[in-house]
Each structure stands twice: as structure tokens, then as C-alpha cells.
Design a protein around this motif. Structure first.
Motif, PDB file in Angstrom:
ATOM      1  N   ILE A 104     -38.820 -37.307 -12.285  1.00  0.00           N
ATOM      2  CA  ILE A 104     -37.921 -36.050 -11.579  1.00  0.00           C
ATOM      3  C   ILE A 104     -37.137 -36.865 -10.567  1.00  0.00           C
ATOM      4  O   ILE A 104     -36.107 -36.468 -10.507  1.00  0.00           O
ATOM      5  N   TRP A 105     -37.612 -37.692  -9.857  1.00  0.00           N
ATOM      6  CA  TRP A 105     -37.024 -38.267  -8.790  1.00  0.00           C
ATOM      7  C   TRP A 105     -35.847 -39.064  -9.279  1.00  0.00           C
ATOM      8  O   TRP A 105     -34.836 -39.142  -8.515  1.00  0.00           O
ATOM      9  N   ARG A 106     -35.756 -39.651 -10.460  1.00  0.00           N
ATOM     10  CA  ARG A 106     -34.775 -40.506 -10.954  1.00  0.00           C
ATOM     11  C   ARG A 106     -33.344 -39.532 -11.014  1.00  0.00           C
ATOM     12  O   ARG A 106     -32.343 -40.141 -10.925  1.00  0.00           O
ATOM     13  N   TRP A 107     -33.773 -38.576 -11.617  1.00  0.00           N
ATOM     14  CA  TRP A 107     -32.830 -37.476 -11.859  1.00  0.00           C
ATOM     15  C   TRP A 107     -32.062 -37.011 -10.479  1.00  0.00           C
ATOM     16  O   TRP A 107     -30.889 -36.988 -10.414  1.00  0.00           O
ATOM     17  N   SER A 108     -32.929 -36.802  -9.511  1.00  0.00           N
ATOM     18  CA  SER A 108     -32.483 -36.300  -8.357  1.00  0.00           C
ATOM     19  C   SER A 108     -31.675 -37.328  -7.578  1.00  0.00           C
ATOM     20  O   SER A 108     -30.580 -37.146  -7.090  1.00  0.00           O
ATOM     21  N   VAL A 109     -32.142 -38.940  -7.706  1.00  0.00           N
ATOM     22  CA  VAL A 109     -31.346 -39.745  -6.688  1.00  0.00           C
ATOM     23  C   VAL A 109     -29.988 -40.295  -7.612  1.00  0.00           C
ATOM     24  O   VAL A 109     -28.923 -40.276  -7.094  1.00  0.00           O
ATOM     25  N   GLY A 110     -30.181 -40.157  -8.898  1.00  0.00           N
ATOM     26  CA  GLY A 110     -29.144 -40.867  -9.898  1.00  0.00           C
ATOM     27  C   GLY A 110     -28.094 -39.797  -9.692  1.00  0.00           C
ATOM     28  O   GLY A 110     -26.741 -40.002 -10.036  1.00  0.00           O
ATOM     29  N   SER A 111     -28.390 -38.560  -9.726  1.00  0.00           N
ATOM     30  CA  SER A 111     -27.210 -37.457  -9.648  1.00  0.00           C
ATOM     31  C   SER A 111     -26.018 -37.799  -8.400  1.00  0.00           C
ATOM     32  O   SER A 111     -25.234 -37.399  -8.670  1.00  0.00           O
ATOM     33  N   ALA A 112     -26.740 -38.246  -7.372  1.00  0.00           N
ATOM     34  CA  ALA A 112     -25.871 -38.551  -6.272  1.00  0.00           C
ATOM     35  C   ALA A 112     -24.856 -39.657  -6.656  1.00  0.00           C
ATOM     36  O   ALA A 112     -23.659 -39.606  -6.182  1.00  0.00           O
ATOM     37  N   GLY A 113     -25.203 -40.392  -7.371  1.00  0.00           N
ATOM     38  CA  GLY A 113     -24.452 -41.335  -7.971  1.00  0.00           C
ATOM     39  C   GLY A 113     -22.865 -40.717  -8.776  1.00  0.00           C
ATOM     40  O   GLY A 113     -21.999 -41.212  -8.599  1.00  0.00           O
ATOM     41  N   VAL A 114     -23.188 -39.653  -9.657  1.00  0.00           N
ATOM     42  CA  VAL A 114     -22.312 -39.009 -10.176  1.00  0.00           C
ATOM     43  C   VAL A 114     -21.239 -38.400  -9.207  1.00  0.00           C
ATOM     44  O   VAL A 114     -20.140 -38.495  -9.388  1.00  0.00           O
ATOM     45  N   ILE A 115     -21.715 -37.836  -8.197  1.00  0.00           N
ATOM     46  CA  ILE A 115     -20.924 -37.119  -7.134  1.00  0.00           C
ATOM     47  C   ILE A 115     -20.284 -38.275  -6.330  1.00  0.00           C
ATOM     48  O   ILE A 115     -18.943 -38.016  -6.023  1.00  0.00           O
ATOM     49  N   ALA A 116     -20.744 -39.335  -6.241  1.00  0.00           N
ATOM     50  CA  ALA A 116     -19.980 -40.325  -5.343  1.00  0.00           C
ATOM     51  C   ALA A 116     -18.734 -41.075  -6.309  1.00  0.00           C
ATOM     52  O   ALA A 116     -17.917 -41.123  -5.968  1.00  0.00           O
ATOM     53  N   LEU A 117     -19.095 -41.249  -7.619  1.00  0.00           N
ATOM     54  CA  LEU A 117     -17.987 -41.511  -8.423  1.00  0.00           C
ATOM     55  C   LEU A 117     -16.903 -40.527  -8.490  1.00  0.00           C
ATOM     56  O   LEU A 117     -15.672 -40.989  -8.261  1.00  0.00           O
ATOM     57  N   ALA A 118     -17.052 -39.202  -8.693  1.00  0.00           N
ATOM     58  CA  ALA A 118     -16.145 -38.290  -8.546  1.00  0.00           C
ATOM     59  C   ALA A 118     -15.540 -38.079  -7.269  1.00  0.00           C
ATOM     60  O   ALA A 118     -14.129 -38.063  -7.358  1.00  0.00           O
ATOM     61  N   LEU A 119     -15.989 -38.084  -6.408  1.00  0.00           N
ATOM     62  CA  LEU A 119     -15.392 -38.314  -4.902  1.00  0.00           C
ATOM     63  C   LEU A 119     -14.612 -39.370  -4.692  1.00  0.00           C
ATOM     64  O   LEU A 119     -13.580 -39.372  -4.222  1.00  0.00           O
ATOM     65  N   PHE A 120     -14.711 -40.490  -5.220  1.00  0.00           N
ATOM     66  CA  PHE A 120     -14.115 -41.709  -5.035  1.00  0.00           C
ATOM     67  C   PHE A 120     -12.750 -41.636  -5.799  1.00  0.00           C
ATOM     68  O   PHE A 120     -11.624 -41.971  -5.127  1.00  0.00           O
ATOM     69  N   LEU A 121     -12.925 -40.934  -7.006  1.00  0.00           N
ATOM     70  CA  LEU A 121     -11.684 -40.908  -7.896  1.00  0.00           C
ATOM     71  C   LEU A 121     -10.732 -39.772  -7.292  1.00  0.00           C
ATOM     72  O   LEU A 121      -9.434 -40.257  -6.995  1.00  0.00           O
TER      73      LEU A 121
END
Length: 487
Positions: A184-201
Motif C-alpha cells: 500500500i505504501w508503494r501506491w502512496s509514494v508512487g502517486s506523487a511521481g504522477v503529480i510531479a510529472l503532470a506539474l512539470f509539463l
């Protein structure tokens, strides 16, 4: 046809922005995209806390390893707050923000796919770099984007913080319902990467460099162009001084200064000294009390509601709802009371709540045990939690603003590390109830500082227009090192 205003330097840029009565259109999009970075910072911090228990169990982490993981990001922020401020002073506000998103993306991916403690720690190191750089720059950029009459809105970052924290807790709860197990922690931490990519673009596509920063560098044509792109302001750059002519006093004052890390000492001189002391004290106090208590709300929820991951997560979400309300109201309180007084009242409320939690914990009905931490979060977010960042962003002239927010952020990060590391140590030694009473010293000192130092940027002229604040001398044909002067 009305004559277009002429821009001769920073003061003219600030005056034109301050005339704006709203933040809408492209300026509104840009404003909220910068806030998006603060959302990511909060989300990334919450991602580890929400999944810490299952991660500890899956990787069989020791208490020392847990303390290292939780303290890594704020510890790195101690170093990268001032580095981020220095970068923003030298190369602009936007490039460091974009770089921070790439670090956050890499950190999230590495941590979410890790198989051991060391790899998770490396991921958290990158997240700490992103956190330190982004927060120092974003608040300064928001201050430069925002008209003076609307600068209380900078405090909305606190509401954004709690919305992000609640969003991560909600995702964790959804993953729990789908029975993903210890991962469950992997989903929590990994979702931050999705937000980071969207914000970068999005930030890469839409952010526009601060006209104020451009003016500090003497790039008046670019400053005027960006005023038009962001706000639709039609202005013209002043004609350059004729070669060989002697510039008048105003021209000399607007010459581009040389600013680097060695100029950070100006923050502790003249009228800047009390401003730096006050903003640092608020930042240090609010971060220590939040990361000692607020960050550990799941642990507190478990103690109140019993040993249930689901109940503890829901309890934490309700606690954070009080943070959202307080954070959103902080803009109103800042406008009506000022940043200093609202911070003092908030510190006072937190002090009372911590004493109450210490005196009554485990000895009162559940609803009372619940309402005290909830009010703690409200008082924190409505006052010093929001103001610690905002007051620094509004207290310095443009050429040293990111240095000021960077140094203040660095000092605040010391509080984060102390809170994250010391809270579990003290709790294990003397118990949760006595720990609350020990921590009550922190908001008490914050309250006394706010009463002693009577500076409030919302009740004073803009530093860029105040002739009595320290400034950095423009480059000249004289000595290579620019002098720090007060005028």
C-alpha cells in the motif's frame, strides 16, 4: 490614446502589478500552477507518513531506520532551501521550479520501486532536494506575482498543504479497500511521481518568468513583455542611459545588483534583522509543532480510536479537514489582523491545546480526546502554519527575496527535523501525554516572539518601495565585491 507607463526599474514593475485588483485569466492559471508545486511538496511528505506502518512491517525497519527516513526530506531542505533561493536569484524563478519537479519525479519512482531501506532512502533524498528548492522559490514567486491588496492570499498555501495531505490519505484508504496488502505504501509514494510529472509539463508550458526578477537584472524589455503576457499590462521599457552620460540617483538605484550567497548577511542587518528574526521564529516554531504532532496524527489516531489502520486513516482525514478550514481562513485572518497578530493568536491556541492534550489524554471521553488535536490543527493552520512562509516572502526587496525565503525555510527545516526525530524519542521515554506538555514550550516561545517584534509586511509599505531597508550596491568600476549599504 492614453500614454503607456514607462518602466525604469523594479519600483515601476511592482507599482504596475500592485494596481491590479484581481488575479484572473492567465495570471490566475500561473498563480495556481505555482501553488501546485506546494501541493506536491505536501503530498510527497504525506505519502511516506500514510504508508509508514506497512512499509516498516514489509521491510522490517528498525526504529532508527524509520527516524532516518522520516527526517531525510526536511534535513535535505536545510541545505537546499538556501541553494534554491540562490539559484532563483541568479538564473530566475522558473528554472529551479522545473528542476524541483524532476527531482520529485525521480525520487518517487525510486522509492516506490525499492526493495530495501537504502534505495527508499535515496528516493527520499531526491524528494528532500525537490522540497527544499521548490518551497524557497515558490513562495517568493507568488509574492512577486500577487498585487499588494491580495497578498493575504499567499496564506492559502496552508489550505493547499492539508488538501494534499488529505488526498494522499484518501488514496491510501482506497488502496486499503482494494486489499493491496503491504504494498500500500508503494501506491502512496508512487502517486506523487504522477503529480510531479503532470506539474512539470504544465509549469513548463505556462509559467512565465517574474517581471520583478527580470527588472532586478536590468532586463526591462523582457520585464515589460512578461507584464503583458501575465496581466495584459501595456507598458514600455525606459530608454537606456546614453553612453557617457551621468545617471541620476534613480537610475543608479535601479542598476542591476550582484547577488550571491555571500550577500545573505544583509538579511541580518539594519531593518532586515527584526524581520528575519520574526519570520525565522514563526517558521521554526510552526514546523516543529506540526512535524512533531500533525505529521504523527495517524499515530495519535491509533491511540484514540484503537489499533485499526482504517479508523486511524479516517481519523487523520478528519483532523486534516480542520487544517483545510484553518488554512483557507488564514488568508482572511491575515487581511483583518495582519500576519504577526494572527500568528500570535494561533501560537496561543496551539499552546492551550497541547496543555489540554497532555493533561487529559487517555483520561477523558473519546470526543474530547478527538476535539483537542482537531483544534490544535485549526489554530496551527489558521495562524503560524501559514504565516511562517508568507511573512518571509513579503519582508524583503526583490533582489534578496529568494535568499530571504531560502534562509527562513532552512531555519524552519531545522524545526521539521527536530520534530520528526525528537517526538518519537520523547514519546517512548516519557509517554504521549507528557510529550504534549513538553512540546507546549514551542508555541509559547513563538507567541512571545510575535509579541516582542512588531513587524508586519501587510501593515507596511512594500520593501521595494521603502528607502529605509538595506540594499545591495550596484556593480561599479570600483572594488570587485559589491558593498552592502543602507539607504
Amino acid at each position: 490614446m492614453a500614454q503607456q507607463p514607462s518602466v525604469r526599474g523594479v519600483k515601476d514593475v511592482v507599482a504596475l502589478i500592485d494596481r491590479q485588483g484581481t488575479i484572473s485569466g492567465r495570471s490566475g492559471v500561473i498563480w495556481f500552477l505555482v501553488f501546485g508545486g506546494l501541493f506536491l511538496d505536501a503530498y510527497s511528505n504525506a505519502a511516506l507518513g500514510a504508508g509508514l506502518a506497512p512499509m516498516t512491517k514489509q521491510m522490517d525497519l528498525s526504529s532508527t531506520q524509520v527516524s532516518i527516513l522520516t527526517a531525510t526530506a526536511p534535513a535535505l531542505a536545510i541545505l537546499f532551501n538556501p541553494i534554491g533561493g540562490w539559484l532563483a536569484t541568479r538564473i530566475g524563478r522558473v528554472p529551479p521550479l522545473l528542476l524541483a519537479k524532476l527531482f520529485a519525479l525521480a525520487g518517487a519512482v525510486i522509492a516506490a520501486t525499492a526493495d530495501d531501506f537504502l534505495v527508499v532512502w535515496i528516493g527520499r533524498v531526491l524528494v528532500g532536494v525537490a522540497y527544499g528548492v521548490d518551497f524557497a522559490v515558490a513562495m517568493a514567486l507568488l509574492a512577486e506575482y500577487t498585487p499588494k491588496s491580495l497578498r493575504g492570499r499567499l496564506n492559502l498555501w496552508q489550505g493547499i498543504w492539508y488538501i494534499a495531505t488529505t488526498g494522499n490519505l484518501l488514496l491510501t484508504l482506497i488502496c486499503f479497500k482494494f486489499d493491496v496488502g503491504a504494498d500500500i505504501w508503494r501506491w502512496s509514494v508512487g502517486s506523487a511521481g504522477v503529480i510531479a510529472l503532470a506539474l512539470f509539463l504544465l509549469q513548463w508550458a505556462f509559467l512565465v518568468e517574474s517581471p520583478t526578477w527580470l527588472a532586478t537584472k536590468g532586463r526591462l524589455e523582457d520585464a515589460v513583455r512578461n507584464l503583458r503576457r501575465i496581466y495584459g499590462i501595456e507598458a514600455v521599457a525606459a530608454a537606456p542611459t546614453v553612453a557617457g552620460a551621468v545617471p541620476d540617483k534613480a537610475d543608479a538605484e535601479e542598476a542591476p545588483p550582484n547577488v550571491g550567497m555571500k550577500q545573505a548577511g544583509i538579511l541580518f542587518r539594519g531593518s532586515y534583522l527584526p524581520r528575519t528574526l520574526l519570520s525565522s521564529a514563526i517558521s521554526l516554531g510552526q514546523s516543529m509543532q506540526y512535524f512533531a504532532v500533525g505529521w504523527y496524527l495517524p499515530v495519535i489516531s491509533l491511540a484514540i480510536f484503537g489499533n485499526s489502520f482504517e479508523k486511524a486513516t479516517i481519523g487523520s482525514m478528519v483532523f486534516n479537514a480542520f487544517g483545510i478550514v484553518g488554512g483557507l481562513l488564514s488568508a482572511y485572518f491575515a487581511r483583518r489582523l495582519g500576519l504577526r497578530i494572527s500568528s500570535a493568536i494561533g501560537f496561543g491556541g496551539v499552546f492551550v491545546m497541547l496543555l489540554g492534550m497532555g493533561l487529559t489524554f487517555d483520561r477523558v471521553p473519546t470526543w474530547i480526546a478527538f476535539i483537542l488535536p482537531a483544534l490544535f490543527i485549526f489554530c496551527h493552520s489558521a495562524g503560524p502554519g501559514a504565516n511562517g512562509k508568507s511573512i518571509a516572502a513579503l519582508s524583503y526587496r526583490s533582489e534578496v527575496r529568494t535568499l530571504g525565503t531560502g534562509v527562513t525555510g532552512m531555519i524552519g527545516s531545522f524545526g521539521s527535523v527536530a520534530g520528526l526525530y525528537l517526538f518519537p524519542q520523547i514519546k517512548d521515554g516519557i509517554g504521549l501525554d507528557k510529550t504534549f506538555m513538553v512540546l507546549a514550550v514551542v508555541p509559547l516561545l513563538g507567541l512571545l516572539t510575535c509579541l516582542a517584534i512588531r513587524w508586519d509586511p501587510t501593515r507596511a509599505v512594500s520593501p521595494d518601495e521603502d528607502p529605509n531597508v538595506p540594499t545591495i550596491a550596484a556593480p561599479s568600476a570600483g572594488p570587485a565585491n559589491p558593498a552592502l549599504v543602507t539607504r
